[in-house]
Structure formats: structure tokens, C-alpha cells
Design a protein around this motif. Structure first.
Motif, mmCIF file in Angstrom:
data_model
loop_
_atom_site.group_PDB
_atom_site.id
_atom_site.type_symbol
_atom_site.label_atom_id
_atom_site.label_comp_id
_atom_site.label_asym_id
_atom_site.label_seq_id
_atom_site.Cartn_x
_atom_site.Cartn_y
_atom_site.Cartn_z
ATOM 1 N N PHE A 44 0.912 -1.176 0.118
ATOM 2 C CA PHE A 44 0.011 -0.151 0.015
ATOM 3 C C PHE A 44 0.837 1.180 0.069
ATOM 4 O O PHE A 44 1.928 1.285 0.630
ATOM 5 C CB PHE A 44 -0.908 0.067 1.154
ATOM 6 C CG PHE A 44 -2.016 1.127 1.213
ATOM 7 C CD1 PHE A 44 -3.210 0.955 0.327
ATOM 8 C CD2 PHE A 44 -1.820 2.420 1.929
ATOM 9 C CE1 PHE A 44 -4.088 2.016 0.458
ATOM 10 C CE2 PHE A 44 -2.650 3.368 2.065
ATOM 11 C CZ PHE A 44 -3.752 3.092 1.018
ATOM 12 N N ASN A 45 0.398 2.252 -0.914
ATOM 13 C CA ASN A 45 1.044 3.485 -0.812
ATOM 14 C C ASN A 45 0.783 4.604 0.308
ATOM 15 O O ASN A 45 -0.183 5.183 0.312
ATOM 16 C CB ASN A 45 1.008 4.118 -2.218
ATOM 17 C CG ASN A 45 1.659 5.598 -2.282
ATOM 18 O OD1 ASN A 45 2.552 5.902 -1.623
ATOM 19 N ND2 ASN A 45 1.238 6.487 -3.308
ATOM 20 N N PHE A 46 1.491 4.406 1.180
ATOM 21 C CA PHE A 46 1.261 5.246 2.479
ATOM 22 C C PHE A 46 1.780 6.729 2.353
ATOM 23 O O PHE A 46 1.540 7.665 2.985
ATOM 24 C CB PHE A 46 1.718 4.755 3.879
ATOM 25 C CG PHE A 46 1.052 3.686 4.330
ATOM 26 C CD1 PHE A 46 -0.136 3.733 5.101
ATOM 27 C CD2 PHE A 46 1.545 2.231 4.298
ATOM 28 C CE1 PHE A 46 -0.814 2.844 5.551
ATOM 29 C CE2 PHE A 46 0.833 1.257 4.790
ATOM 30 C CZ PHE A 46 -0.483 1.276 5.302
ATOM 31 N N ASN A 47 2.618 6.835 1.176
ATOM 32 C CA ASN A 47 3.157 8.256 0.934
ATOM 33 C C ASN A 47 2.301 9.218 0.175
ATOM 34 O O ASN A 47 2.322 9.079 -1.149
ATOM 35 C CB ASN A 47 4.317 8.215 0.304
ATOM 36 C CG ASN A 47 5.278 9.396 0.133
ATOM 37 O OD1 ASN A 47 4.817 10.253 0.608
ATOM 38 N ND2 ASN A 47 6.117 9.526 -1.059
ATOM 39 N N ARG A 48 1.110 9.645 0.687
ATOM 40 C CA ARG A 48 0.017 10.418 0.037
ATOM 41 C C ARG A 48 -0.491 11.386 1.039
ATOM 42 O O ARG A 48 -0.163 11.787 2.185
ATOM 43 C CB ARG A 48 -1.229 9.468 -0.132
ATOM 44 C CG ARG A 48 -1.515 8.746 1.068
ATOM 45 C CD ARG A 48 -3.037 8.080 0.947
ATOM 46 N NE ARG A 48 -2.864 6.819 0.302
ATOM 47 C CZ ARG A 48 -3.364 6.219 -0.957
ATOM 48 N NH1 ARG A 48 -4.350 7.292 -1.363
ATOM 49 N NH2 ARG A 48 -3.039 5.239 -1.636
#
Length: 267
Positions: free
Chosen positions: A83-87
Motif C-alpha cells: 500500500f502507498n502510505f506516501n500520500r
């Protein structure tokens, strides 16, 4: 995707949407425990409560990259290792990512975002956590609640290497949070507030922006591994038990600038 559209379809393995999806409603895919392939183009900013609850077989959530509002339990009990937590987030509801499979260690930025209890319950290791304001952690501005089961239950299971708070300290901001190693924050009205870091047993260093003239009672009490405080100050008052239990106080402050010392300040 309408309310409860595929809820409890436990034998469903694959879904392909040919048209763009703009809404994912409450419980849309909840408990689709065998669903491993979900192909869709999503342009919405919100996913509903429990929308993907229990979807452990989905390995790729990149179709959610436009989402900024994660409602309660929306990705609870899922596999978040990719999952892309850099958002950018604007809201993370109660238990939104709880009890899921997380990366071994990941970065998490919660700037200008309201976060509710249990949002990341089950996360064990955070490399870097950045929060714009403790007042955005609801309902009580206590950092630990976003990793716990309820606002009243507090454990030290999650480790945070590097914590950055973009606004001022609150009283008891990090009190009792034993597994933080480094904290960067602003001073509050030129004071390090009472019990701000009390009991942070693994805390090694603190960097505080702004001029400081008072370290309030029990501010660093029990910080037995604290070896460095980076802060600006002229004359300094030390209140009771401010550094109680700290082993290397001579390296923490310049004793030549201290104008007042209360009882048990360095005990």
C-alpha cells in the motif's frame, strides 16, 4: 459501487470493471475473503466504511491512489504490504487500517489530517511519523490512540524511530510512549510542557524549535536513555522532577544558564 454490493461474497475471486468508478460505498466489498483480483479505475476521493473489510487476498491497492478520506474500518483486516502510505490524507477514520498486514517498517505522513482512534492499530514499526498538529488526533490529542484498540487502552507495541510534530507541545504530549527514539517539535509558549516526555524510556534525542525559558514539572522524567536536547535558551527555570531519572543531565542543559531549580529537578 453501491452499498453492500458484493458484501460476504466469500467465493468471489475476480472482478473487472470496464468503466471508471467514482464512488465506493459502505461495505461494497466487505468480507470478500477470496477476492484476489480487482481491476478498476477509481477517481473518487472517499471510500466508505468497511468497503474492503476482510479482503486479505487483494495484494494491489494502487487503484486507491486518489483517495484522501478513509472511513471507519475501510481497509481493516487487509494486506497492506504494497500500500502507498506516501500520500495526502484529509481524514482517517476509526480502525481504517486496523488489524491489517503492514510492511516491516514504513513512513507515515499525517499533515493536515484528522485521525481517529485505532486508525493504525496493529502497526508495529514506523520509521518516520510526521504529524502537523496533535489537535488533529481525535478525540483527545493523544498520539498513542491511533495505534490502540480504544482511547482507554494503551500499550507500547508500536516502535517509532523518528517523530516530527509541526506545532507546539501539549501537556503529556508523549507521556508513557516508551518506544520513540527521536522527537522533533516546537516549544509551547517558550516552555516544555509538564510531563511532555515523561516515561519515554527509549527516547535518545529531542530537537525543539523556538526559544525555551522553562522546563515544566516532570517534562523528561523517566527518560533514562536521553542523551541530547537540541534547543535554544537564555535564562532557564527547571521545575520539580523535570529530569528525574535521567542519567546524563550534565549533557542535557547548560547549568550556567539556570536561574531557578525546584525540588527533585535532577533526582
Amino acid at each position: 459501487v453501491p452499498l453492500s454490493c458484493f458484501e460476504n461474497c466469500e467465493n468471489l475471486i475476480q472482478i473487472v470493471f470496464s468503466k471508471e468508478v467514482t464512488h465506493i460505498s459502505e461495505r461494497a466489498f466487505s468480507n470478500c475473503s477470496s477476492l484476489s483480483t480487482l481491476k478498476l479505475s477509481f477517481s473518487g476521493e472517499t471510500i466508505g466504511c468497511r468497503s474492503f473489510y476482510g479482503c486479505l487476498e487483494i495484494k494491489d491497492f494502487s487503484f486507491l491512489d486518489t483517495v484522501t478520506v478513509f472511513e471507519d474500518f475501510c481497509l481493516s483486516r487487509t494486506n497492506l504490504t504494497s500500500f502507498n502510505f506516501n500520500r495526502k490524507y484529509s481524514k482517517i477514520g476509526c480502525f481504517a487500517f486496523a488489524n491489517s498486514v503492514f510492511n516491516e517498517k514504513f513512513n507515515l505522513s499525517l499533515l493536515d489530517c484528522k485521525v481517529y482512534p485505532g486508525a493504525f492499530h496493529g502497526a508495529k514499526k514506523i520509521r518516520r511519523l510526521e504529524v502537523s498538529s496533535l489537535t488533529n488526533i481525535l478525540p483527545n490529542s493523544k498520539l498513542h490512540t491511533i495505534f490502540e484498540k480504544s482511547v482507554n487502552l494503551f500499550s507500547n507495541e508500536v516502535t517509532i524511530d523518528y517523530l516530527i510534530i509541526r506545532d507546539c507541545l501539549l501537556e503529556e504530549s508523549f507521556s508513557g510512549y516508551a518506544n520513540i527514539r527521536y522527537i522533533e517539535c516546537d516549544s509551547n509558549n517558550q516552555a516544555i510542557t509538564a510531563r511532555a516526555f515523561r516515561g519515554c524510556e527509549k527516547l535518545e534525542a529531542v530537537k525543539i524549535s523556538g526559544n525555551v525559558n522553562c522546563i515544566e514539572k516532570e517534562a523528561f522524567s523517566g527518560c533514562c536513555k536521553l542523551s541530547a536536547i537540541d534547543m535554544s535558551y537564555g535564562e532557564l527555570s527547571i521545575e520539580s522532577a523535570a529530569f528525574e531519572g535521567c542519567g546524563v543531565v550534565n549533557k542535557l542543559v547548560d547549568f550556567g544558564k539556570i536561574i531557578q531549580v525546584d525540588e527533585r529537578a535532577f533526582a
